[in-house]
Structure formats: C-alpha cells, structure tokens
Design an enzyme around this catalytic site. Structure first.
Site, short mmCIF file in Angstrom:
data_model
loop_
_atom_site.label_atom_id
_atom_site.label_comp_id
_atom_site.label_asym_id
_atom_site.label_seq_id
_atom_site.Cartn_x
_atom_site.Cartn_y
_atom_site.Cartn_z
N ASP A 31 0.83 -1.21 0.00
CA ASP A 31 0.00 0.00 0.00
C ASP A 31 0.87 1.26 0.00
OD1 ASP A 31 -2.05 -1.69 0.07
OD2 ASP A 31 -2.79 -1.16 2.08
N TYR A 34 2.31 1.90 -3.36
CA TYR A 34 1.24 2.32 -4.26
C TYR A 34 0.92 3.80 -4.02
CZ TYR A 34 -3.40 2.66 -6.39
OH TYR A 34 -4.47 3.06 -7.15
N ASP A 35 0.75 4.14 -2.75
CA ASP A 35 0.42 5.53 -2.41
C ASP A 35 1.49 6.49 -2.93
OD1 ASP A 35 -1.82 4.65 -1.22
OD2 ASP A 35 -1.06 4.80 0.85
N SER A 80 -34.95 -7.12 -18.41
CA SER A 80 -34.74 -7.86 -17.16
C SER A 80 -34.94 -9.34 -17.46
CB SER A 80 -35.69 -7.36 -16.08
OG SER A 80 -37.00 -7.51 -16.52
N LEU A 81 -34.92 -10.15 -16.42
CA LEU A 81 -35.01 -11.59 -16.63
C LEU A 81 -36.31 -12.12 -16.06
CD1 LEU A 81 -31.40 -12.60 -15.56
CD2 LEU A 81 -32.30 -12.59 -17.88
N GLU A 109 -24.34 -18.44 -14.04
CA GLU A 109 -23.55 -17.47 -13.25
C GLU A 109 -24.33 -17.11 -12.00
OE1 GLU A 109 -23.45 -14.01 -15.84
OE2 GLU A 109 -23.32 -15.37 -17.53
N LYS A 111 -26.26 -14.63 -9.59
CA LYS A 111 -27.01 -13.40 -9.82
C LYS A 111 -26.69 -12.44 -8.67
CE LYS A 111 -31.60 -11.69 -10.91
NZ LYS A 111 -31.73 -10.73 -9.81
N ASP A 113 -26.74 -9.33 -6.31
CA ASP A 113 -27.84 -8.47 -5.89
C ASP A 113 -27.37 -7.03 -5.77
OD1 ASP A 113 -30.29 -7.67 -5.09
OD2 ASP A 113 -30.16 -8.51 -3.07
N ARG A 132 -29.96 1.64 -15.05
CA ARG A 132 -30.93 0.99 -15.92
C ARG A 132 -32.16 1.88 -16.11
NH1 ARG A 132 -35.43 -2.20 -15.26
NH2 ARG A 132 -35.73 -3.73 -16.90
N GLU A 166 -23.36 -5.36 -13.14
CA GLU A 166 -24.03 -5.11 -11.88
C GLU A 166 -23.09 -4.38 -10.93
OE1 GLU A 166 -27.09 -6.20 -11.98
OE2 GLU A 166 -27.82 -6.38 -9.92
N TYR A 218 -21.25 -8.41 -17.16
CA TYR A 218 -21.69 -9.74 -17.61
C TYR A 218 -22.14 -9.83 -19.05
CZ TYR A 218 -26.06 -7.64 -15.91
OH TYR A 218 -27.10 -6.80 -15.68
N LYS A 281 -28.13 -18.85 -18.96
CA LYS A 281 -28.22 -18.27 -20.32
C LYS A 281 -27.85 -19.33 -21.34
CE LYS A 281 -26.59 -13.90 -18.41
NZ LYS A 281 -25.45 -13.04 -18.19
N LYS A 305 -34.33 -18.07 -8.90
CA LYS A 305 -34.35 -17.32 -7.65
C LYS A 305 -34.25 -18.26 -6.46
CE LYS A 305 -35.19 -13.17 -7.68
NZ LYS A 305 -35.65 -12.01 -7.93
N CYS A 398 -56.49 -15.81 29.51
CA CYS A 398 -55.91 -14.63 28.86
C CYS A 398 -54.70 -14.15 29.67
CB CYS A 398 -56.95 -13.52 28.76
SG CYS A 398 -56.25 -11.97 28.16
N CYS A 401 -55.90 -10.55 31.27
CA CYS A 401 -57.01 -10.34 32.19
C CYS A 401 -57.46 -11.64 32.88
CB CYS A 401 -58.19 -9.70 31.47
SG CYS A 401 -59.04 -10.82 30.35
N CYS A 416 -59.94 -14.25 23.74
CA CYS A 416 -60.34 -13.73 25.03
C CYS A 416 -61.62 -12.93 24.75
CB CYS A 416 -59.26 -12.81 25.59
SG CYS A 416 -59.86 -11.81 26.97
N CYS A 421 -61.07 -6.47 28.61
CA CYS A 421 -59.66 -6.91 28.69
C CYS A 421 -58.75 -5.75 28.29
CB CYS A 421 -59.44 -8.10 27.77
SG CYS A 421 -57.70 -8.54 27.61
S1 IVH Z 1 -27.98 -11.01 -17.45
C1 IVH Z 1 -31.48 -9.22 -20.30
N1 IVH Z 1 -26.36 -11.78 -15.56
O1 IVH Z 1 -30.40 -9.30 -12.60
C2 IVH Z 1 -30.95 -9.06 -18.95
N2 IVH Z 1 -28.08 -10.25 -15.01
O2 IVH Z 1 -33.52 -8.97 -14.14
C3 IVH Z 1 -29.63 -9.73 -18.87
N3 IVH Z 1 -28.05 -9.51 -12.69
O3 IVH Z 1 -31.10 -6.20 -13.06
C4 IVH Z 1 -29.19 -9.79 -17.51
N4 IVH Z 1 -26.30 -10.68 -12.06
O4 IVH Z 1 -28.64 -6.51 -13.56
C5 IVH Z 1 -27.42 -11.02 -15.88
N5 IVH Z 1 -24.84 -12.50 -14.00
C6 IVH Z 1 -25.88 -11.77 -14.33
C7 IVH Z 1 -26.53 -10.94 -13.37
C8 IVH Z 1 -27.64 -10.21 -13.76
C9 IVH Z 1 -27.24 -9.82 -11.68
C10 IVH Z 1 -29.21 -8.59 -12.60
C11 IVH Z 1 -29.36 -7.66 -13.76
C12 IVH Z 1 -30.83 -7.36 -13.80
C13 IVH Z 1 -31.44 -8.52 -13.08
C14 IVH Z 1 -32.23 -9.37 -14.03
#
Ligand code: IVH
Length: 658
Positions: A31, A34-35, A80-81, A109, A111, A113, A132, A166, A218, A281, A305, A398, A401, A416, A421
């Site tokens: 570090d 680097y600094d 979205s998915l 992969e 997902k 959050d 998005r 993400e 991704y 995918k 999910k 109860c 009471c 009750c 009460c």
């Molecule tokens: S592919 C067409 N891969 O999950 C959408 N999404 O509704 C292609 N997310 O908000 C998304 N990890 O940002 C993909 N490895 C991953 C992901 C990922 C998280 C999120 C994405 C989106 C939601 C899907």
C-alpha cells in the site's frame, strides 16, 4: 524521460496495480509503495495540467459535483429476466428453448444483488455510465462509476463497446460503512444493495469514491462482427479487456444446470457479496434472435431465484399476544438473528395447532423465515439439536385479564372474550392511530402503551382529550415541548379525516380497509350507517352476512354508541369526504414532499397521494418509499439520494398520478 512519457508510464503502472488489486484480487505491491506512486502522478498532473486526462487513475478520487442527473437513452434497451423458482420451472424453460432450437449449452452465473448499469467505451476509454432506469432511459452516473476501482477507465484494447453489468457493495464494505455511519449518527443502510444504490446516486462523486463500490460486467450490449461468439467467449473477452467478470460454468444439460444452481444456492453465504439467485443463459449467442424476446426479457435466459432465506436460531420463550379482537397469537422469542437484511427477535407461531403439529418446544433451535418475505415465522424444529425440552402446553387463560379463553368457530384460534380486557383496549387504540387507519404520526405503539399505562388514554375518545394533559405530559412522560405540540397537532388534524379512515380505525370485526371504503361511500355518514340493518347492509354488493351481522352487533352496543357520540362532540368528522381510492396505487407507501411544485400546493399534492392510499411524512428516513422533489429541493433530496430512495420530479409525479 520527458514529463508526458513519465506521466503515461505512471498511469499504466497504477492501472496495472489497480487491476491486480481490485479485479484479480491479487495485489503485487504494498500500500505504501502504491500511495507513493499515486502521489507522484498527482503532483505531476498538478504541475502540468495540460496532460490531465479523463482516464487517468487520479480521476477516481472524485470531485465532480452535479446539480442533478442527466437522462441517458439506452441505444439497446436494458431488459430484465424472467424467474424460475424451482427445478421444474428450469425444466420448463429448457423445454421452451428446445422447442425452438436443438443443441444448446447453458452458462450458469451467480445473480449478484446490486443494480444494473451500462458502460460505454469509445476507443477504449470510458465515456458514459448509466443506470438501468426504466430500461429505456437511465441516468448518467459516469462521475461516480469512474470512482469504482474495478471498472477500467481505459481498456486493454482501443475498442468502442457498450457493456452491462451489476454494481454492488461487498458485505464487508457494507458493514464497515454502516459502522462509520452509526458513529457519525447517520442512518444505517438496510442492506448492501441499498447502500450501493444510495452511493451510485450521489451528486458528489467524492462521496461515491469513499463508498467502496464494485462492479461485475456480464454482457456486451452491442455486437457488430462477432455475433457467432458464445456467451462464455464473451465473458472471457470482457475479462481480457480488463473487466471484473462473474465466475461461470458451462453446462451441457438442464440437469447439470439445476445441479449448478443448487450448488450456488447452498454456498450463497460463502460469497463476499449478496447474491439472490443464479442466471442461466443459452451459450450460443447466434441462437438468440431465433429464440427471441418477450416485451421485458429475453427468452434465452432465466433467473433461478433462491428460496426465501431460512436461518436457525434458538427460541428462548413463547409469549402470547392478545389482538384487538381478542385473538391469542403465540409468539416465539428468539435469540436475535439477521434474516434478509433485518434483525429478527420475534416470530409468529400462528396458533397452538401450528405449534403442536410441528412439536415446537421452548429451548429448541428453530428454523425461521420471512413469510411473504416480510413477517418472520417459525418453520420447523431442528430435532437433532433437542435436549430435554418439555412439550408445549397452550394457555387456557388470557395472559392480560385471566379470563378463560374460548375457541373460535373454526376451532383454530383461541379468543379472550372479556369486553374489558386491557390488552384488547390497548390494541384497539394502537389500531385506531395506525398508518392505515387514522394515521396519527407520532402516536405509535410505544407512546400509546405509555399513555395507556399512565392512564391518560383508556378509550379512543381519550386520544382527543390528551391536550388537557399537555403540561403533565411534558414533565411526567418526559416529552419535549416541541414533540408534544407536534403530536397534539397531528391528533387535532386527524379529526378532519374522511369517514372511511375513522370506520376502519374503530376496528369492527371483518370491517377492513376495503369494506370501510365501500360503506363510507355508500352511507356518506357514520350516523346513517348506524341505523343500518342486516338487510340494508347485505343489499350492498361487497357486503356479506358475516360483515352485516358484525356491523349490526357493533352499532347495537350502547357503549359503542356513546363512544361515537363522544367522538362527534369532540369534533371528529363522521362524514365521507369523497376521496376514495379503490385499492390505491400507493397503499401503504410513504412519501416525502420537498421543494417547490409548480402545479400543486403542498396540500394538494398530499391529498393526491393520500387519495391513492399513500402517506406523506415530514422527514426522510429508511421508511420513506418515494421523495417528490420540486424546484430548489435541498437537504431532504440529498438525504434521499444518500439512502438510495426513489426520487420523482414534478413531471414524474404527474405521470405516476395519472
Ligand atoms: S444477465 C437481459 N447476468 O439481474 C438481462 N443479469 O432482471 C440480462 N443480474 O437487473 C441480464 N447478475 O442486472 C445477468 N450474471 C448476471 C446478473 C444479472 C445480476 C441482474 C441484472 C438485472 C437482473 C435481471
């Protein structure tokens, strides 16, 4: 070496070290060293401003302060998915895909959050980053994304490309941030996702720079020449360009996919960041067009999910709650645990039948989860960990009471039935003041209990007599003068509520929010309703026998009649005011209004929100759902940004309300 070359050499070195540290997680420099390099570069750039470049690593410290966020139209929409919640649904997905194409591999992969973002590079240099948004239009967050150390400001090849990924915060960074916020007496973030969202929507990039954000990339949004590449090739290519990419697994069959999804789920806690599923995918990108898209999502991918999170903790006791109707609910007292972002120390056990059928005993280690992801409940017992706990025995009196409890008609619940009460009275008061009923801000459970125990408020009308005890409350109940004034003002204001709120607040059995609205609209006044018979009530579409009988019984009681009379004399409105939302779009949502709106006064805006079931409060907190920010919005807007709360400008507000 001339200065320009020196600067470039330093940048290259620092970029390399950043990459090793933040992407590969394998630093090769201390570090301190680097600094030292970083300072050297900073000094050179300061001395030679002509050489400052937007892709220099020194840009990552932030400094850009915006007035607001610019809109960015996505050239290719951010979809979205769709979701699969179990193995069967993954098999259905596979069947759908195989109807259209044969011979596919899948890539699985984690997902992550966090929140989706799109990054645009021109000739290898990051030029634009956007959220998005609604998928079509997002917000420009370039200034903040530049501070994310794992996002290359300059790629390894001078390509022009738009990538998606993400943005997230690791669990460790989240904990550190919350600790610091606690020390600074700032509100804590609920979870890493909120913290990341709040940080990326900072106007001041210096703040974002301090927040230890991270990003996985991704996919590539725009492809020209290599549409035949597989998705796994794309991930490898992205990694070669210098991005941090998700680990992935190529699977030959849906059974392998299912196994991989389950492996990810069972190891979810070992990830340094929160994941809420796995993404599956089709690997052959050349098939994407043929498989196609729905309006919102590609048909060649699906999100698996995870099940609602279940955690194990010790149940140290079972207590019994007496509801407003007298219903007895056993409640598990737990050693506090984190479940999906909040600390849980109590969980419902529903009724004695529920406990007995699962043989749940005090002292057991129990599995708990959030039912519907909100209310914690005990799911089952970890029998292997049981010692000598004795069987659960339901109470027959109860707890408040001591009246003997009676079974309900359905036999499931105990009640009750003692009309006096104290627990029932307390719950009735709590319900009356609650958000969905009379919505008296500041008169929450704790305060009502205090007033109840001190004898200030025993019945609903007593709430409207509280002002007579103003001075006493300041001294005895330890209230600040300002807060008691505010509370009494809120109580006073609630007198103007329309009938449906009062009616729901009275807590008549089977008369919920919806029925209250129907009745208020139909009768127009509480006194007209009081004369109703079973026949007049059941003549209304939505009202059945059970509700009608309950109403007649309630209004026949002399004590209820005199209480209603009392409320009227105290100035409480008993008329329907005409604003009713049928299943309002904002039921239960909390809004804060700030800044100046051009087309509405504050009161008009408030009325519009309330008409849709929303509530308006004065200050922004973790409980706020939306901040409506007009012109010159100041600190409240800033706080909303900070907490990652949704913000609407006036145009959006109008759109949403229409
Ligand atoms: S592919 C067409 N891969 O999950 C959408 N999404 O509704 C292609 N997310 O908000 C998304 N990890 O940002 C993909 N490895 C991953 C992901 C990922 C998280 C999120 C994405 C989106 C939601 C899907």
């Amino acid at each position: 070496m001339d200065v320009k070359k020196k600067i470039e050499a330093l940048r290259e070195k620092i970029n390399r070290y950043d990459y090793e540290y933040h992407v590969l997680d394998a630093p090769t420099i201390s570090d301190v060293d680097y600094d030292q390099l970083f300072r050297e570069l900073l000094e050179l750039e300061e001395a030679h401003p002509a050489y400052v470049s937007s892709s220099s690593p020194t840009q990552r410290v932030g400094g850009v302060v915006l007035d607001g966020f610019e809109k960015v139209e996505h050239t290719i929409p951010m979809l979205s998915l769709s979701n699969a919640f179990n193995a069967d649904e993954l098999k259905d997905f596979d069947r759908r895909v195989k109807k259209l194409v044969t011979d596919v591999d899948y890539v699985v992969e984690a997902k992550v959050d966090g929140l989706a973002a799109s990054l645009r590079y021109e000739d290898g240099v990051l030029v634009k980053a956007a959220t998005r948004g609604n998928g079509e239009v997002g917000e420009d967050i370039t200034h903040n994304v530049k501070t994310i150390k794992s996002v290359p400001l300059k790629l390894n090849k001078a390509v022009s490309i738009e990538v998606r990924g993400e943005i997230f915060m690791t669990k460790a960074a989240f904990l550190r941030l919350n600790e610091a916020r606690e020390k600074a007496q700032e509100p804590r973030f609920k979870n890493p996702r909120n913290a990341a969202a709040g940080s990326i929507r900072q106007l001041d990039s210096k703040v974002a720079a301090k927040r230890a954000l991270d990003m996985f990339v991704y996919s590539i949004a725009e492809f020209d020449d290599d549409a035949t590449a597989s998705h796994s090739d794309v991930i490898d290519y992205l990694a070669d360009l210098g991005f941090k990419t998700n680990p992935y697994q190529v699977c030959q069959s849906i059974d392998d996919v299912i196994e991989q999804c389950e492996t990810i789920e069972s190891t979810r806690h070992a990830f340094a960041y929160d994941i809420d599923g796995a993404v599956v995918k089709v690997n052959q990108r050349e098939l994407y067009k043929r498989i196609g898209y729905t309006a919102k999502s590609p048909k060649w991918a699906i999100a698996f999910k995870f099940k609602a999170e279940e955690v194990i903790t010790k149940m140290t006791d079972i207590t019994f709650q007496v509801g407003r109707t007298g219903q007895i609910t056993p409640v598990a007292i737990l050693e506090p645990v984190e479940v999906q972002g909040s600390t849980v120390s109590r969980a419902t056990l529903h009724n004695d039948g529920y406990i007995k059928s699962r043989d749940i005993r005090v002292g057991d280690d129990v599995l708990i989860k959030k039912a519907g992801d909100i209310i914690p409940e005990v799911v089952s017992v970890i029998l292997e960990r049981r010692n000598h706990q004795s069987r659960f025995v339901m109470i027959d009196k109860c707890p408040k009471c001591q009246s003997v409890l009676k079974r309900s008609d359905s036999e499931a619940d105990l009640y009750c039935n003692n009309p006096s009460c104290p627990a029932k009275h307390l719950e009735t008061l709590i319900h009356f003041a609650s958000r969905r009923a009379m919505n008296i801000e500041g008169l929450g459970n704790r305060i009502i209990e205090l007033f109840f125990n001190e004898g200030y408020v025993k019945t609903i009308p007593d709430i409207y007599r509280l002002h007579a005890h103003r001075d006493e409350l300041i001294t005895k109940a330890n209230f600040g003068e300002k807060s008691i004034t505010k509370l009494l003002d809120n109580i006073e204001a609630s007198k103007q509520n329309s009938l449906e709120l009062l009616l729901f607040g009275l807590g008549i059995r089977y008369v919920g929010q919806k029925v209250s609205k129907v009745l208020a609209k139909h009768f127009g006044s509480l006194f007209a309703m009081m004369d109703g018979s079973v026949e007049t009530f059941t003549a209304i579409d939505e009202i059945g026998d059970k509700i009608a009988e309950s109403l007649v019984q309630y209004f026949a009681s002399e004590s209820n009649q005199s209480m209603i009379e009392d409320l009227k004399n105290l100035g409480v409105n008993t008329e329907f005011k005409g604003i009713v939302s049928e299943g309002g779009a904002y039921d239960g949502k909390t809004f804060v209004l700030t800044g100046k709106l051009n087309d509405y006064t504050r009161d008009e805006a408030r009325a519009l929100i309330e008409a849709q079931g929303g509530k308006v409060t004065g200050s922004v907190s973790n409980k706020t759902d939306v901040v409506v920010a007009g012109e010159d919005a100041g600190s409240k807007k800033a706080k909303a940004l900070d907490l990652g709360i949704e913000i609407w400008d006036e145009t959006r507000f109008k759109e949403r309300l229409s």
